[in-house]
Design a protein around this motif. Structure first.
Motif, PDB file in Angstrom:
ATOM      1  N   ARG A   6       0.715  -1.230  -0.064  1.00 43.84           N
ATOM      2  CA  ARG A   6       0.026  -0.047   0.043  1.00 43.84           C
ATOM      3  C   ARG A   6       0.716   1.196   0.219  1.00 43.84           C
ATOM      4  NH1 ARG A   6      -5.322  -0.654   0.666  1.00 43.84           N
ATOM      5  NH2 ARG A   6      -5.881  -2.868   1.192  1.00 43.84           N
ATOM      6  N   ILE A   7       1.985   1.081   0.499  1.00 48.87           N
ATOM      7  CA  ILE A   7       2.678   2.547   0.653  1.00 48.87           C
ATOM      8  C   ILE A   7       4.095   2.066  -0.031  1.00 48.87           C
ATOM      9  CG2 ILE A   7       3.831   4.339   2.269  1.00 48.87           C
ATOM     10  CD1 ILE A   7       0.825   3.654   2.975  1.00 48.87           C
ATOM     11  N   HIS A 201      -3.111  12.518  -6.734  1.00 49.43           N
ATOM     12  CA  HIS A 201      -4.213  12.702  -5.496  1.00 49.43           C
ATOM     13  C   HIS A 201      -4.794  14.229  -5.366  1.00 49.43           C
ATOM     14  CE1 HIS A 201      -1.821  15.253  -2.556  1.00 49.43           C
ATOM     15  NE2 HIS A 201      -1.058  14.862  -3.264  1.00 49.43           N
ATOM     16  N   LYS A 213     -13.588   2.639  -6.960  1.00 48.15           N
ATOM     17  CA  LYS A 213     -13.777   1.444  -6.026  1.00 48.15           C
ATOM     18  C   LYS A 213     -14.992   0.673  -6.291  1.00 48.15           C
ATOM     19  CE  LYS A 213     -11.042  -0.023  -4.147  1.00 48.15           C
ATOM     20  NZ  LYS A 213     -10.163  -0.905  -4.970  1.00 48.15           N
ATOM     21  N   ALA A 230      -2.380  11.694   3.389  1.00 49.87           N
ATOM     22  CA  ALA A 230      -2.437  10.332   3.083  1.00 49.87           C
ATOM     23  C   ALA A 230      -3.640   9.592   3.989  1.00 49.87           C
ATOM     24  CB  ALA A 230      -1.012   9.760   3.647  1.00 49.87           C
ATOM     25  N   ARG A 231      -3.747  10.120   5.265  1.00 47.79           N
ATOM     26  CA  ARG A 231      -4.724   9.454   5.855  1.00 47.79           C
ATOM     27  C   ARG A 231      -6.045   9.699   5.256  1.00 47.79           C
ATOM     28  NH1 ARG A 231      -1.891  11.276  10.352  1.00 47.79           N
ATOM     29  NH2 ARG A 231      -0.412   9.554  10.863  1.00 47.79           N
ATOM     30  N   LEU A 234      -6.551   7.433   2.460  1.00 46.52           N
ATOM     31  CA  LEU A 234      -6.834   6.048   2.600  1.00 46.52           C
ATOM     32  C   LEU A 234      -8.411   5.928   3.304  1.00 46.52           C
ATOM     33  CD1 LEU A 234      -3.635   5.145   4.620  1.00 46.52           C
ATOM     34  CD2 LEU A 234      -4.326   4.298   2.117  1.00 46.52           C
ATOM     35  N   ASP A 239      -6.390   2.614  -2.360  1.00 49.73           N
ATOM     36  CA  ASP A 239      -5.783   1.616  -1.972  1.00 49.73           C
ATOM     37  C   ASP A 239      -4.160   1.495  -1.692  1.00 49.73           C
ATOM     38  OD1 ASP A 239      -7.775  -0.617  -2.307  1.00 49.73           O
ATOM     39  OD2 ASP A 239      -7.764   0.107  -4.435  1.00 49.73           O
ATOM     40  N   ALA A 240      -3.635   2.404  -2.386  1.00 53.49           N
ATOM     41  CA  ALA A 240      -2.049   2.574  -2.162  1.00 53.49           C
ATOM     42  C   ALA A 240      -1.608   3.763  -2.724  1.00 53.49           C
ATOM     43  CB  ALA A 240      -1.660   1.473  -2.966  1.00 53.49           C
ATOM     44  N   ARG A 254      -0.700   3.928   8.293  1.00 55.66           N
ATOM     45  CA  ARG A 254      -2.136   3.715   8.469  1.00 55.66           C
ATOM     46  C   ARG A 254      -2.482   5.071   8.627  1.00 55.66           C
ATOM     47  NH1 ARG A 254      -3.593  -1.560   9.199  1.00 55.66           N
ATOM     48  NH2 ARG A 254      -1.890  -2.815   9.396  1.00 55.66           N
TER      49      ARG A 254
END
Ligand code: G3P
Ligand code: MG
Length: 254
Positions: A6-7, A201, A213, A230-231, A234, A239-240, A254
């Motif tokens: 994912r990262i 993004h 999705k 990033a949070r 997610l 997904d990544a 996470r």
């Protein structure tokens, strides 16, 4: 539907090392990353090498086009001095060298096919061919849904390069890279037989993320350097993503 890490460390080591070099790969690994994105372009003799720009001037001193130099000539050039003296004489690696480094260190690869303008199909075909040769055993042992992460993931902004890769080596999965999601994204993914959409993004909305999705595709973002953002991504269902800030956003983020 994202069987991959994912990262992902962008261009090897993000902003901590000269992009698309083996030193960058070592840097990403030293930060705990077992997933990397890098860019691949063709040399004059048709050998894929790790390179972002189609011309000299930014990461390699000089002027002219990458495609006008053979892989042997490119291997002798300095792709590290621009970054810092510590990395001087770091060469431009061949794609094969990165494949070997990643295989040896169990690093999953997102191979971004980066054709020089005019060489889209040629680049997609060549990268697919080199990948098929290197991953022959993994392709033979691949069981969809069971060991998907044993194969790398191609991505490209070039639709034509990805179509060429699909026709050369359909077994290696593809993600379509777009800076902003176009109206007809779904039909493009269908034509490419793609498993994922890769997008900037900064141009993504929560509704678009949900649509991708809901349609059953993987969703990958570039290049996410702020932990709060990033949070949020997610949370939206992304997904990544790849990051330049491997010092701030670790592999278990996470
Ligand atoms: O693959 C994601 C990202 O690397 C795409 O943009 O220009 O950094 O290769 P770029
Ligand atoms: Mg890239």
């Amino acid at each position: 539907m994202w069987p991959y890490p994912r990262i992902i460390a962008h261009r090897g080591g993000g902003t901590l090392a000269p992009e698309n070099t083996l030193a960058a790969m070592r840097c990403g690994l030293a930060h705990g990353f077992h997933a990397v994105e890098f860019d691949v372009m063709l040399s004059k003799d048709g050998v894929p090498v790790a390179m972002h720009d189609p011309h000299f001037g930014r990461t390699v001193a000089g002027s002219g086009n990458i495609f006008d130099f053979t892989s042997a000539q490119l291997a002798s050039l300095d792709a590290g001095a621009w970054f810092s003296a510590e990395f001087a004489r770091e060469p431009i690696p061949a794609y094969e060298q990165i494949q070997q480094f990643c295989a040896h260190n169990r690093i999953w690869m997102n191979v971004e096919i980066k054709p020089a303008p005019g060489y889209e199909e040629q680049t997609g075909t060549a990268v697919a061919k080199w990948t098929r040769q290197f991953f022959a055993a993994e392709i033979a042992a691949h069981v969809p849904g069971v060991n998907d992460d044993s194969l790398p993931l191609f991505s490209s902004f070039s639709f034509d390069a990805l179509m060429a890769a699909k026709s050369e080596t359909p077994e290696i999965p593809r993600g379509y890279l777009v800076s902003a999601i176009p109206q007809d994204w779904q039909s493009q993914l269908v034509q490419l037989g793609a498993v994922a959409l890769h997008t900037n993004h900064k141009n993504l909305s929560a509704a678009q993320a949900r649509a991708v999705k809901d349609a059953g595709y993987g969703l990958f973002c570039y290049t996410v350097n702020d932990p709060a953002r990033a949070r949020e991504l997610l949370f939206w269902g992304v997904d990544a993503f790849c990051t330049d800030r491997i010092d701030l956003i670790g592999p278990d983020f996470r």
